[in-house]
Design an enzyme around this catalytic site. Structure first.
Site, mmCIF file in Angstrom:
data_model
loop_
_atom_site.group_PDB
_atom_site.id
_atom_site.type_symbol
_atom_site.label_atom_id
_atom_site.label_comp_id
_atom_site.label_asym_id
_atom_site.label_seq_id
_atom_site.Cartn_x
_atom_site.Cartn_y
_atom_site.Cartn_z
ATOM 1 N N LYS A 201 0.137 13.831 2.108
ATOM 2 C CA LYS A 201 -0.174 14.539 3.359
ATOM 3 C C LYS A 201 0.751 15.746 3.506
ATOM 4 C CE LYS A 201 0.965 14.526 7.649
ATOM 5 N NZ LYS A 201 0.836 15.994 7.893
ATOM 6 N N GLU A 276 14.187 12.478 2.544
ATOM 7 C CA GLU A 276 15.006 13.675 2.290
ATOM 8 C C GLU A 276 14.942 14.486 3.577
ATOM 9 O OE1 GLU A 276 16.116 16.993 2.109
ATOM 10 O OE2 GLU A 276 14.627 17.600 0.614
ATOM 11 N N CYS A 310 16.310 23.076 3.701
ATOM 12 C CA CYS A 310 17.128 21.950 4.164
ATOM 13 C C CYS A 310 18.577 22.092 3.725
ATOM 14 C CB CYS A 310 16.522 20.637 3.697
ATOM 15 S SG CYS A 310 16.229 20.585 1.929
ATOM 16 N N GLU A 408 20.758 21.662 13.286
ATOM 17 C CA GLU A 408 20.028 22.381 12.240
ATOM 18 C C GLU A 408 19.072 23.374 12.904
ATOM 19 O OE1 GLU A 408 17.153 20.148 9.820
ATOM 20 O OE2 GLU A 408 17.874 21.272 8.097
HETATM 21 P P1 ADP Z 1 9.629 19.971 10.563
HETATM 22 O O1 ADP Z 1 10.618 19.655 11.635
HETATM 23 O O2 ADP Z 1 10.208 20.498 9.319
HETATM 24 O O3 ADP Z 1 8.382 20.638 11.071
HETATM 25 P P2 ADP Z 1 8.664 17.324 10.550
HETATM 26 O O4 ADP Z 1 9.713 16.372 10.198
HETATM 27 O O5 ADP Z 1 8.208 17.415 11.964
HETATM 28 O O6 ADP Z 1 9.132 18.684 9.970
HETATM 29 O O7 ADP Z 1 7.382 17.130 9.667
HETATM 30 C C1 ADP Z 1 7.382 17.019 8.275
HETATM 31 C C2 ADP Z 1 6.131 16.274 7.864
HETATM 32 O O8 ADP Z 1 6.096 15.028 8.545
HETATM 33 C C3 ADP Z 1 4.819 16.967 8.224
HETATM 34 O O9 ADP Z 1 3.877 16.707 7.188
HETATM 35 C C4 ADP Z 1 4.409 16.265 9.485
HETATM 36 O O10 ADP Z 1 3.015 16.294 9.723
HETATM 37 C C5 ADP Z 1 4.878 14.851 9.218
HETATM 38 N N1 ADP Z 1 5.127 14.033 10.413
HETATM 39 C C6 ADP Z 1 5.548 14.444 11.633
HETATM 40 N N2 ADP Z 1 5.640 13.408 12.480
HETATM 41 C C7 ADP Z 1 5.267 12.287 11.799
HETATM 42 C C8 ADP Z 1 5.158 10.895 12.113
HETATM 43 N N3 ADP Z 1 5.437 10.434 13.336
HETATM 44 N N4 ADP Z 1 4.756 10.050 11.148
HETATM 45 C C9 ADP Z 1 4.469 10.498 9.912
HETATM 46 N N5 ADP Z 1 4.542 11.794 9.552
HETATM 47 C C10 ADP Z 1 4.944 12.683 10.466
#
Ligand code: ADP
Length: 504
Positions: A201, A276, A310, A408
């Site tokens: 995903k 990560e 990161c 961050e």
């Molecule tokens: P960023 O802060 O870098 O935008 P996130 O940690 O929010 O990153 O998201 C990174 C990935 O995790 C994306 O593919 C996002 O759709 C997915 N994601 C966000 N929330 C959830 C969740 N509750 N469960 C699973 N995947 C998630």
């Protein structure tokens, strides 16, 4: 310092191949074919260089996710992939790497349009890096074996024992938006090499290259169901994947906040988890450096990929005897890093990925100013026609309580601080919840080893930054993650050990 006064921030014309990729109907890749979603919902894809909507992708429903997991489960259980001779799996993976290289130009352009990163950078870093991940991991397909073990507490000749290395099973692999294709390949490479089946995903903001990757996986000959691609939001589709009882492992790259949530959710069925996560990486510049070299080096450590990395070197600690010169050296790179549209051939830094990130990063800069930080460079957004640009920013006069020092930011913002004493700077460098990476700049090789052993970080760079190689383990200390990716440890994270014990 010369100012770049008149940058044209109009995004350039897309190529024909990319226009075609953008025009494709929103679909998911499940069980070896492109399928429609069970629902109607789609997500707009924006070009952050212009803020314009350029495509749409499926917002996967629960039913879509369940369908992808069922396909992966059936493919894994059938043995079609894990029981294939490793040499055949390896060949398919090399074909995939070849195909990525053959489509390098289109993939680099798509990545530039989707993320906002300069196309030249995507072509130099993201696309070859993606191919390398697949190629390197392909080599592990036939090289990880168990061992025969002589029992310790039983008489010799009575028992025969050995271990088998087996794939973990069905993996949910969730990746972020900063290096979409590279992260996708970093995830699927070891899973495929180990014999697992996977559901990838990508981030909702940046799924375009993952969609093309699915085409290439298909063309390379990966059997149906072994690789599946679902697009959609994290809190819906991603969450369903993480909680799905038929998923054996979750591999996630993203924010620490979501990583913790995923870890909690995956616990319900005791899935294997590798994470990560975020960082606030310190960069220590020692008094013996040549500031003319270190200045541009530490500028690159933070401004590369608009600071959306990161491992970004976001906390600079320069010795007080070189501080002014190092910071001047950083500031001298202002024009080089001046943000430009991602398809501008002169771009070294693009916009941020989204409006949300733009607001977030500018919000941090404002908070820093309110807290008393001085803006030595940047600190604002340049004029543009709807793109999400932020000027490369250096903040000084900061203290450890400020949010710009603690949190961050994930943008082109560095906080620069002076230090006097080595013990003090190591303490300050380690004074963070994070522990992903750190840097040290010095000509003194023995100082490098001493400081490296004291820094609480999964990776320590000396006289360089963000040099990441698929053969070298990568991951975080503290709240920056669990487990290691890349190298032998990276593929072993997709395997489990079975002990077989026979009485003779
Ligand atoms: P960023 O802060 O870098 O935008 P996130 O940690 O929010 O990153 O998201 C990174 C990935 O995790 C994306 O593919 C996002 O759709 C997915 N994601 C966000 N929330 C959830 C969740 N509750 N469960 C699973 N995947 C998630």
């Amino acid at each position: 310092m010369n100012e770049v006064t008149s940058i044209d921030r109009t995004q350039r014309e897309y190529s024909a191949a990319v226009k075609q990729a953008l025009a494709r109907a929103p679909q998911l890749y499940i069980n070896g074919e492109w399928v429609d979603s069970s629902g109607e919902a789609t997500i707009d894809v924006e070009d952050p260089s212009s803020g314009k909507v350029v495509a749409s992708i499926v917002e996967a429903t629960d039913k879509d996710i369940d369908r992808a997991v069922a396909a992966a489960r059936a493919a894994f259980d059938s043995g079609v992939w894990r029981e294939m001779p490793p040499v055949a799996r390896e060949k398919i993976m090399h074909r995939l790497a070849d195909l990525i290289e053959a489509h390098a130009d289109e993939l680099a352009e798509l990545e530039a349009i989707d993320v906002g990163k300069p196309k030249g950078m995507a072509a130099a870093v993201d696309v070859p890096g993606a191919a390398n991940h697949i190629r390197y991991m392909a080599g592990w397909a036939g090289k990880i074996n168990g061992e025969t073990i002589a029992p310790y507490s039983l008489p010799g000749g009575m028992m025969f024992a050995y271990t088998l290395k087996e794939p973990v099973g069905v993996c949910a692999q969730i990746v972020p938006w900063n290096f979409p294709l590279l992260m996708a390949c970093l995830k699927i490479g070891p899973a495929l090499a180990a014999g697992c089946a996977t559901i990838l995903k990508p981030a909702e903001q940046t799924s375009l290259t993952a969609l093309r990757l699915a085409d290439l996986v298909h063309e390379a000959g990966v059997p149906p169901g072994v690789f599946n691609l679902v697009t959609g939001y994290g809190h819906t589709g991603g969450d369903r994947l993480v909680k799905h009882p038929d998923v054996d492992k979750v591999a996630f790259t993203g924010s620490t906040e979501i990583g913790k949530l995923i870890n909690r959710n995956a616990t319900e069925t005791l899935k294997h988890v590798t994470l990560e996560l975020g960082g606030k990486s310190p960069v220590v510049v020692m008094p013996d450096v040549n500031p003319a070299e270190a200045g541009p080096g530490v500028a690159g450590a933070i401004f590369f990929n608009s600071g959306q990395v990161c491992v970004a070197g976001s906390r600079l600690y320069a010795h007080k005897s070189v501080f002014d010169e190092v910071v001047e050296g950083m500031a001298a790179t202002k024009d080089f890093w001046a943000p430009r549209p991602s398809l501008d051939p002169e771009a070294h830094m693009g916009p941020l990925v989204s409006k949300e990130q733009h607001e977030r990063v500018l919000g941090y800069i404002e908070a820093g100013k309110r807290d008393g930080a001085s803006v030595l460079m940047g600190g604002d957004a340049p004029a543009s026609d709807g793109g999400y640009y932020v000027n490369p920013t250096i903040l000084t006069d900061v203290n450890p309580q400020m949010s710009v020092v603690r949190e961050e930011i994930f943008g082109p913002v560095v906080v620069a601080q002076r230090f006097e004493d080595l013990d003090e700077v190591v303490r300050d460098a380690n004074n963070t919840q994070y522990g992903l990476a750190a840097g040290v700049w010095t000509k003194d090789a023995s100082a490098i080893h001493k400081i490296a052993s004291k820094l609480q970080a999964g990776t320590v760079w000396a006289n360089c930054h963000a040099m990441i190689d698929v053969a070298i383990p990568f991951g975080g200390y503290k709240e920056s993650g669990i487990g290691r990716e890349q190298g032998r440890e990276g593929v072993e994270a997709y395997m489990q050990t079975k002990s077989v014990i026979m009485k003779l």
